[in-house]
Design a protein around this motif. Structure first.
Motif, PDB file in Angstrom:
ATOM      1  N   GLN A  96       0.859  -1.174   0.000  1.00  0.00           N
ATOM      2  CA  GLN A  96       0.000   0.000   0.000  1.00  0.00           C
ATOM      3  C   GLN A  96       0.897   1.225   0.000  1.00  0.00           C
ATOM      4  N   ASN A  97       0.711   2.085  -0.975  1.00  0.00           N
ATOM      5  CA  ASN A  97       1.530   3.291  -1.129  1.00  0.00           C
ATOM      6  C   ASN A  97       3.019   2.953  -1.158  1.00  0.00           C
ATOM      7  N   GLY A  98       3.349   1.846  -1.812  1.00  0.00           N
ATOM      8  CA  GLY A  98       4.739   1.448  -1.969  1.00  0.00           C
ATOM      9  C   GLY A  98       5.350   0.761  -0.757  1.00  0.00           C
ATOM     10  N   LYS A  99       4.568   0.534   0.268  1.00  0.00           N
ATOM     11  CA  LYS A  99       5.087  -0.109   1.476  1.00  0.00           C
ATOM     12  C   LYS A  99       4.549  -1.527   1.574  1.00  0.00           C
ATOM     13  N   LYS A 100       5.417  -2.457   1.958  1.00  0.00           N
ATOM     14  CA  LYS A 100       5.025  -3.857   2.148  1.00  0.00           C
ATOM     15  C   LYS A 100       4.147  -3.959   3.384  1.00  0.00           C
ATOM     16  N   LEU A 101       3.040  -4.659   3.252  1.00  0.00           N
ATOM     17  CA  LEU A 101       2.140  -4.866   4.378  1.00  0.00           C
ATOM     18  C   LEU A 101       2.423  -6.205   5.050  1.00  0.00           C
ATOM     19  N   MET A 102       1.699  -6.479   6.123  1.00  0.00           N
ATOM     20  CA  MET A 102       1.925  -7.681   6.915  1.00  0.00           C
ATOM     21  C   MET A 102       1.556  -8.948   6.146  1.00  0.00           C
ATOM     22  N   GLY A 103       0.474  -8.901   5.377  1.00  0.00           N
ATOM     23  CA  GLY A 103       0.011 -10.096   4.677  1.00  0.00           C
ATOM     24  C   GLY A 103       0.646 -10.237   3.305  1.00  0.00           C
ATOM     25  N   PRO A 104       0.655 -11.448   2.764  1.00  0.00           N
ATOM     26  CA  PRO A 104       1.233 -11.669   1.431  1.00  0.00           C
ATOM     27  C   PRO A 104       0.302 -11.180   0.332  1.00  0.00           C
ATOM     28  N   ALA A 105       0.815 -11.094  -0.868  1.00  0.00           N
ATOM     29  CA  ALA A 105       0.009 -10.698  -2.024  1.00  0.00           C
ATOM     30  C   ALA A 105      -0.984 -11.802  -2.350  1.00  0.00           C
ATOM     31  N   LEU A 106      -2.206 -11.401  -2.633  1.00  0.00           N
ATOM     32  CA  LEU A 106      -3.257 -12.350  -2.994  1.00  0.00           C
ATOM     33  C   LEU A 106      -3.579 -12.282  -4.478  1.00  0.00           C
ATOM     34  N   MET A 107      -3.234 -11.174  -5.098  1.00  0.00           N
ATOM     35  CA  MET A 107      -3.585 -10.942  -6.489  1.00  0.00           C
ATOM     36  C   MET A 107      -2.957 -12.003  -7.390  1.00  0.00           C
ATOM     37  N   GLY A 108      -3.761 -12.511  -8.316  1.00  0.00           N
ATOM     38  CA  GLY A 108      -3.263 -13.480  -9.280  1.00  0.00           C
ATOM     39  C   GLY A 108      -3.497 -14.927  -8.896  1.00  0.00           C
ATOM     40  N   GLN A 109      -3.997 -15.185  -7.694  1.00  0.00           N
ATOM     41  CA  GLN A 109      -4.250 -16.558  -7.273  1.00  0.00           C
ATOM     42  C   GLN A 109      -5.629 -17.003  -7.764  1.00  0.00           C
ATOM     43  N   SER A 110      -5.785 -18.278  -7.994  1.00  0.00           N
ATOM     44  CA  SER A 110      -7.061 -18.800  -8.484  1.00  0.00           C
ATOM     45  C   SER A 110      -8.086 -18.851  -7.352  1.00  0.00           C
ATOM     46  N   GLU A 111      -9.344 -18.887  -7.760  1.00  0.00           N
ATOM     47  CA  GLU A 111     -10.430 -18.934  -6.783  1.00  0.00           C
ATOM     48  C   GLU A 111     -10.336 -20.182  -5.912  1.00  0.00           C
ATOM     49  N   GLU A 112     -10.039 -21.316  -6.513  1.00  0.00           N
ATOM     50  CA  GLU A 112      -9.961 -22.569  -5.748  1.00  0.00           C
ATOM     51  C   GLU A 112      -8.801 -22.553  -4.755  1.00  0.00           C
ATOM     52  N   ALA A 113      -7.659 -22.040  -5.180  1.00  0.00           N
ATOM     53  CA  ALA A 113      -6.496 -21.975  -4.282  1.00  0.00           C
ATOM     54  C   ALA A 113      -6.791 -21.047  -3.099  1.00  0.00           C
ATOM     55  N   LEU A 114      -7.418 -19.922  -3.389  1.00  0.00           N
ATOM     56  CA  LEU A 114      -7.761 -18.986  -2.314  1.00  0.00           C
ATOM     57  C   LEU A 114      -8.768 -19.611  -1.346  1.00  0.00           C
ATOM     58  N   TYR A 115      -9.777 -20.274  -1.894  1.00  0.00           N
ATOM     59  CA  TYR A 115     -10.799 -20.900  -1.056  1.00  0.00           C
ATOM     60  C   TYR A 115     -10.175 -21.974  -0.165  1.00  0.00           C
ATOM     61  N   LYS A 116      -9.308 -22.804  -0.740  1.00  0.00           N
ATOM     62  CA  LYS A 116      -8.660 -23.854   0.044  1.00  0.00           C
ATOM     63  C   LYS A 116      -7.815 -23.247   1.165  1.00  0.00           C
ATOM     64  N   THR A 117      -7.098 -22.160   0.855  1.00  0.00           N
ATOM     65  CA  THR A 117      -6.271 -21.500   1.870  1.00  0.00           C
ATOM     66  C   THR A 117      -7.138 -20.922   2.986  1.00  0.00           C
ATOM     67  N   LEU A 118      -8.255 -20.290   2.623  1.00  0.00           N
ATOM     68  CA  LEU A 118      -9.152 -19.730   3.633  1.00  0.00           C
ATOM     69  C   LEU A 118      -9.716 -20.830   4.539  1.00  0.00           C
ATOM     70  N   ILE A 119     -10.095 -21.951   3.949  1.00  0.00           N
ATOM     71  CA  ILE A 119     -10.603 -23.078   4.742  1.00  0.00           C
ATOM     72  C   ILE A 119      -9.516 -23.612   5.671  1.00  0.00           C
ATOM     73  N   ASP A 120      -8.292 -23.719   5.151  1.00  0.00           N
ATOM     74  CA  ASP A 120      -7.178 -24.207   5.981  1.00  0.00           C
ATOM     75  C   ASP A 120      -6.933 -23.285   7.179  1.00  0.00           C
ATOM     76  N   PHE A 121      -6.995 -21.965   6.959  1.00  0.00           N
ATOM     77  CA  PHE A 121      -6.819 -21.032   8.075  1.00  0.00           C
ATOM     78  C   PHE A 121      -7.962 -21.173   9.077  1.00  0.00           C
ATOM     79  N   LYS A 122      -9.171 -21.262   8.572  1.00  0.00           N
ATOM     80  CA  LYS A 122     -10.334 -21.363   9.461  1.00  0.00           C
ATOM     81  C   LYS A 122     -10.291 -22.639  10.289  1.00  0.00           C
ATOM     82  N   ASP A 123      -9.929 -23.753   9.676  1.00  0.00           N
ATOM     83  CA  ASP A 123      -9.897 -25.044  10.369  1.00  0.00           C
ATOM     84  C   ASP A 123      -8.636 -25.256  11.202  1.00  0.00           C
ATOM     85  N   GLY A 124      -7.649 -24.355  11.082  1.00  0.00           N
ATOM     86  CA  GLY A 124      -6.433 -24.462  11.877  1.00  0.00           C
ATOM     87  C   GLY A 124      -5.348 -25.305  11.250  1.00  0.00           C
ATOM     88  N   ARG A 125      -5.531 -25.734   9.993  1.00  0.00           N
ATOM     89  CA  ARG A 125      -4.463 -26.501   9.331  1.00  0.00           C
ATOM     90  C   ARG A 125      -3.288 -25.593   8.981  1.00  0.00           C
TER      91      ARG A 125
END
Length: 162
Positions: A96-125
Motif C-alpha cells: 500500500q503506497n509502496g510499502k510492504k504490508l503484513m500479509g502476502p500478495a493475494l492478487m493473481g491466485q485462483s479462486e480454488e487456491a484462495l478458497y482452500k487457503t481460507l478453509i485451511d486457516f479457518k480449520d487451523g491446518r
C-alpha cells in the motif's frame, strides 16, 4: 537498645541529606544543573528551519492515504475492505503506497487456491491467529465469495491499465 539504633540511624540519614544538599545536586544547580543549562543554550543557538505549510499539508494528505488506503484503483466489497485490506492491501497486492504490508500478495491466485487457503486457516491446518480470528464466524458461502472476489483482482487491475 532499639531506641539507640533508631536515633543513630536517624542522625546518619539527616547527616547524609545535609551533605547531599551542600554539594549542590541536580535540583540545586550542581553539575547536572549545568548540563541542563548547556543544553538550553545549545538549543537557542541551533536554528531550526521553520516547517512550511505545504509540508504539513503533504504530511496530512499522506496520513489520510495511509489510513484510508488507495481505493481509487478498482472497487472492492466492504467486507474485503474491513477484513482483508489492512494486511493484504486494498487491491490484494500485499503493498500500500509502496510499502510492504503484513500479509502476502493475494492478487493473481485462483479462486480454488484462495478458497482452500481460507478453509485451511479457518480449520487451523494453517496457523495464523489473525486469519483464524477473522474467519472463525464466516460461513462456507462467505469464504467462497471472498475467494471469488479476490481471484478477480488481477483482471480488474489489467483492465484499468489498458
Amino acid at each position: 537498645m532499639k531506641n539507640i539504633i533508631a536515633i543513630a540511624s536517624t542522625i546518619i540519614v539527616v547527616g547524609l541529606i545535609l551533605y547531599v544538599f551542600s554539594q549542590g545536586g541536580a535540583y540545586h544547580g550542581g553539575e547536572a544543573g549545568r548540563i541542563i543549562e548547556d543544553l538550553k543554550v545549545a538549543q537557542q543557538k541551533a536554528k531550526i528551519a521553520p516547517i512550511k505549510e505545504k509540508d504539513i499539508e503533504q504530511e496530512k494528505l499522506q496520513a489520510l492515504r495511509d489510513k484510508a488506503g488507495n481505493t481509487a484503483m478498482f472497487e472492492v466489497s466492504n467486507a474485503y475492505k474491513s477484513k482483508c485490506s489492512s494486511c493484504h492491501g486494498v487491491d490484494g497486492s500485499g503493498t500500500q503506497n509502496g510499502k510492504k504490508l503484513m500479509g502476502p500478495a493475494l492478487m493473481g491466485q485462483s479462486e480454488e487456491a484462495l478458497y482452500k487457503t481460507l478453509i485451511d486457516f479457518k480449520d487451523g491446518r494453517k496457523e495464523n491467529l489473525i486469519m483464524k480470528g477473522l474467519l472463525l464466524n464466516l460461513s462456507e458461502e462467505e469464504l467462497r465469495n471472498f475467494a471469488k472476489e479476490i481471484s478477480q483482482f488481477k483482471a480488474k487491475r489489467d483492465a484499468l491499465n489498458q
